[in-house]
Design an enzyme around this catalytic site. Structure first.
Site, PDB file in Angstrom:
ATOM      1  N   ASP A 134       5.355 -20.301 -24.164  1.00  0.00           N
ATOM      2  CA  ASP A 134       5.437 -19.200 -25.014  1.00  0.00           C
ATOM      3  C   ASP A 134       6.759 -18.397 -25.088  1.00  0.00           C
ATOM      4  O   ASP A 134       6.660 -17.116 -25.148  1.00  0.00           O
ATOM      5  CB  ASP A 134       4.053 -18.544 -24.962  1.00  0.00           C
ATOM      6  CG  ASP A 134       3.906 -17.772 -23.473  1.00  0.00           C
ATOM      7  OD1 ASP A 134       4.888 -18.158 -22.723  1.00  0.00           O
ATOM      8  OD2 ASP A 134       3.071 -16.918 -23.802  1.00  0.00           O
TER       9      ASP A 134
ATOM     10  N   GLY B  67       5.613   3.808 -13.301  1.00  0.00           N
ATOM     11  CA  GLY B  67       5.349   3.604 -14.667  1.00  0.00           C
ATOM     12  C   GLY B  67       4.414   2.281 -15.025  1.00  0.00           C
ATOM     13  O   GLY B  67       4.345   1.294 -14.074  1.00  0.00           O
ATOM     14  N   ILE B  68       4.069   1.978 -16.229  1.00  0.00           N
ATOM     15  CA  ILE B  68       3.631   0.782 -16.552  1.00  0.00           C
ATOM     16  C   ILE B  68       4.167   0.290 -17.878  1.00  0.00           C
ATOM     17  O   ILE B  68       4.521   1.086 -18.865  1.00  0.00           O
ATOM     18  CB  ILE B  68       1.760   0.794 -16.858  1.00  0.00           C
ATOM     19  CG1 ILE B  68       1.220   1.301 -15.533  1.00  0.00           C
ATOM     20  CG2 ILE B  68       1.441  -0.419 -17.359  1.00  0.00           C
ATOM     21  CD1 ILE B  68      -0.144   1.719 -15.881  1.00  0.00           C
TER      22      ILE B  68
ATOM     23  N   LYS C 240       0.911  -1.151   0.094  1.00  0.00           N
ATOM     24  CA  LYS C 240       0.174   0.233   0.017  1.00  0.00           C
ATOM     25  C   LYS C 240       0.837   1.197   0.053  1.00  0.00           C
ATOM     26  O   LYS C 240       0.663   2.312  -0.622  1.00  0.00           O
ATOM     27  CB  LYS C 240      -0.893  -0.130   1.152  1.00  0.00           C
ATOM     28  CG  LYS C 240      -2.155  -1.166   1.107  1.00  0.00           C
ATOM     29  CD  LYS C 240      -2.801  -1.115   2.354  1.00  0.00           C
ATOM     30  CE  LYS C 240      -4.141  -2.070   2.232  1.00  0.00           C
ATOM     31  NZ  LYS C 240      -4.847  -2.078   3.391  1.00  0.00           N
TER      32      LYS C 240
END
Length: 544
Positions: A407, A157-158, A151
């Protein structure tokens, strides 16, 4: 009327009714007070039972993910008991209905734990060696942490589907990836939390909520390997002809639109990938030392070997031009002495190859070239060999712990500041449904059997491994040189200049039938390490 008057003896002819009536009224008043106090206590109890139940369920979730199933079962049972006692006296109808749904959910999970774990353990005495998620990996469970610790962290950033998070205490950044939990836990799919895997990003901690598992992962600052190879500076120092401004712009457009284009590190930006790519392409000033060394070597030829990559005096740079293409199994002519390069196709050709994926029609048997495509980069075979060895060790360790990647694709290959490969984190969770990237399937990074009905083995990862090496060695994606897909009768297209060990390795890895692939079956990894392509690799040094 005073109490003193009540205590006085009644006078002649007077009845004690007024005193009795007063006493009765006082009793009624006290009873009303008691009822009000009791009602207030009940309201507090109604509110408190949800808090008490939440505490038990939170402990149950933590124990569940940590595979301490007996403790998890007990906490679920305690939580359900608290909810059952409280829901009967809860005056809020909507809250009662919501609590009943939660009770059903927790009872179902407790029953699954008992049937899948406790009953089998108590009835037959399960061995600690029956699964990778049992006592063998018990120390890794100490990584489980309370969700409240997240928290105070700040998202800065993403990247694709992961978040870059800053720890306020240290100021350092780490990666948080969320895995959705499914309510039905697979009995066949055990939870496997790999640890000690060389050349793979480290899992630092993990957090569990009711609906998700959050992985706290090491932040590899170097970015993806493909982002470095596709950067503009690497095009220049790899020896590719820059050509006209128009040709250069076309190459940049193709690079930007390709599958491996990294995401910009901007808050709120979301993309479709489900792995953990890191940073956008870097310039030459910020390249890792290993690539800086290669840039200097290309500018000024030197006999000094790189500090990171093994030296092989007989190797030729990958990505050189060729007058024809040999099929797998044919002999190779000597490599050309000058740096010539393939003529790369335009952006539309590249995108077309990526979009087709696995077609049903095999490529033409008379095909004599890989088209007019130009290689995306030119690398020395020694560089690819070093990265290939590091990837091999990571896959070997994952397979030893029971994890399949399924993958593996360019988004999973990171490059640290020292120029070494770092795989994105792979693991397995009994309550997380495994998903395979459809783009990896379409672009031939996933094995032909992935997505089918047959059971997958380690061989599926060796196909992915071969597909990545094919692209690193030739500068072209496997799907680009085989736009019609890959079937049992498809002949692998290889450039003429590729060294014989490299061609042999790719041919043995990219076999349509899983059991025929190099690396498959018992002792497969040892045979793979012994391949002539890795003759200059010192495996013990890499492990050290």
């Amino acid at each position: 009327m005073s109490l003193v008057a009540c205590e006085c003896p009644p006078g002649p002819g007077l009845e004690p009714e007024p005193c009795s009536r007063a006493r009765s009224q006082a009793c009624m008043y006290l009873e009303q007070i008691r009822n009000r106090v009791a009602t207030g206590t009940a309201d507090v109890t109604k509110r408190d039972y949800l808090v008490d139940a939440a505490t038990q369920i939170h402990l149950a979730l933590e124990r569940d993910v940590s595979e301490d199933y007996e403790a998890a079962f007990n906490h679920y049972q305690n939580g359900v008991d608290v909810l059952l006692r409280g829901v009967h006296v809860d005056p809020n109808k909507e809250r009662r209905e919501a609590v009943k749904l939660k009770i059903t959910k927790y009872l179902r999970r407790a029953e699954e734990i008992f049937n899948c774990h406790l009953q089998r353990t108590l009835g037959s005495g399960a061995s600690p060696n029956t699964g990778f998620s049992s006592l063998r990996l018990r120390p890794i469970r100490t990584l489980s942490s309370a969700l409240e610790q997240l928290k105070g962290c700040r998202v800065v950033g993403i990247i694709k589907k992961v978040q870059v998070v800053q720890d306020p205490a240290t100021g350092g950044t780490f990666i948080v990836k969320s895995l959705p939990r499914c309510h039905m836990v697979s009995r066949e799919r055990l939870t496997i939390i790999p640890h000690g895997v060389p050349y793979m990003t480290k899992l630092l901690r993990y957090f569990v909520s009711e609906d998700s598992i959050f992985l706290h992962l090491e932040h590899v600052q170097g970015g993806t390997l493909w982002s470095h190879l596709l950067s503009q500076d690497h095009f220049q120092y790899s020896g590719l002809n820059s050509g006209s401004v128009q040709e250069k712009s076309q190459a940049q457009l193709s690079t930007r639109l390709s599958l491996m284009t990294p995401a910009e590190l901007t808050p709120g930006h979301t993309l479709r990938q489900n792995r953990i790519p890191m940073e956008p392409p870097r310039t030459s000033q910020s390249l890792p030392p290993a690539l800086q060394l290669q840039k200097e070597a290309d500018a000024e030829p030197s006999s000094r070997p790189s500090a990171v990559f093994s030296s092989d005096p007989t190797e030729a740079p990958c990505g050189h031009s060729h007058s024809q293409v040999r099929r797998a199994g044919q002999s190779s002519n000597p490599a050309p002495t000058q740096r010539l390069h393939w003529v790369r196709e335009g952006a539309d050709r590249v995108l077309g190859a990526y979009g087709r994926g696995r077609g049903r029609n095999p490529p033409s048997a008379n095909r004599a070239s890989l088209g007019s495509g130009r290689a995306a980069w030119s690398l020395r075979e020694g560089q690819v060999k070093q990265w290939a060895a590091e990837m091999l060790l990571a896959l070997e360790a994952l397979h030893q712990q029971g994890v399949l990647c399924r993958d593996l694709n360019p988004q999973n290959l990171l490059l640290d500041q020292a120029g070494h490969i770092q795989l994105t984190y792979f693991g397995q969770w009994s309550e997380v449904e495994p998903r395979c990237s459809q783009e990896a399937v379409d672009c031939l990074y996933s094995a032909p059997e992935v997505g089918g009905i047959s059971e997958l083995t380690e061989a599926c990862d060796w196909w992915s491994y071969g597909s990545l090496l094919y692209e690193l060695l030739t500068g072209m994606a496997l799907s680009q040189s085989h736009p019609s897909g890959f079937q049992a009768h498809t002949q692998l297209q290889l450039p003429e200049w590729l060294s014989h060990p490299a061609a042999s390795l790719l041919t043995e890895l990219l076999q349509f039938e899983p059991q025929r692939r190099l690396g498959a079956g018992g002792g497969g990894t040892s045979r793979l390490k012994s391949h002539p392509f890795f003759s200059t690799i010192q495996w013990s040094r890499l492990m050290g």
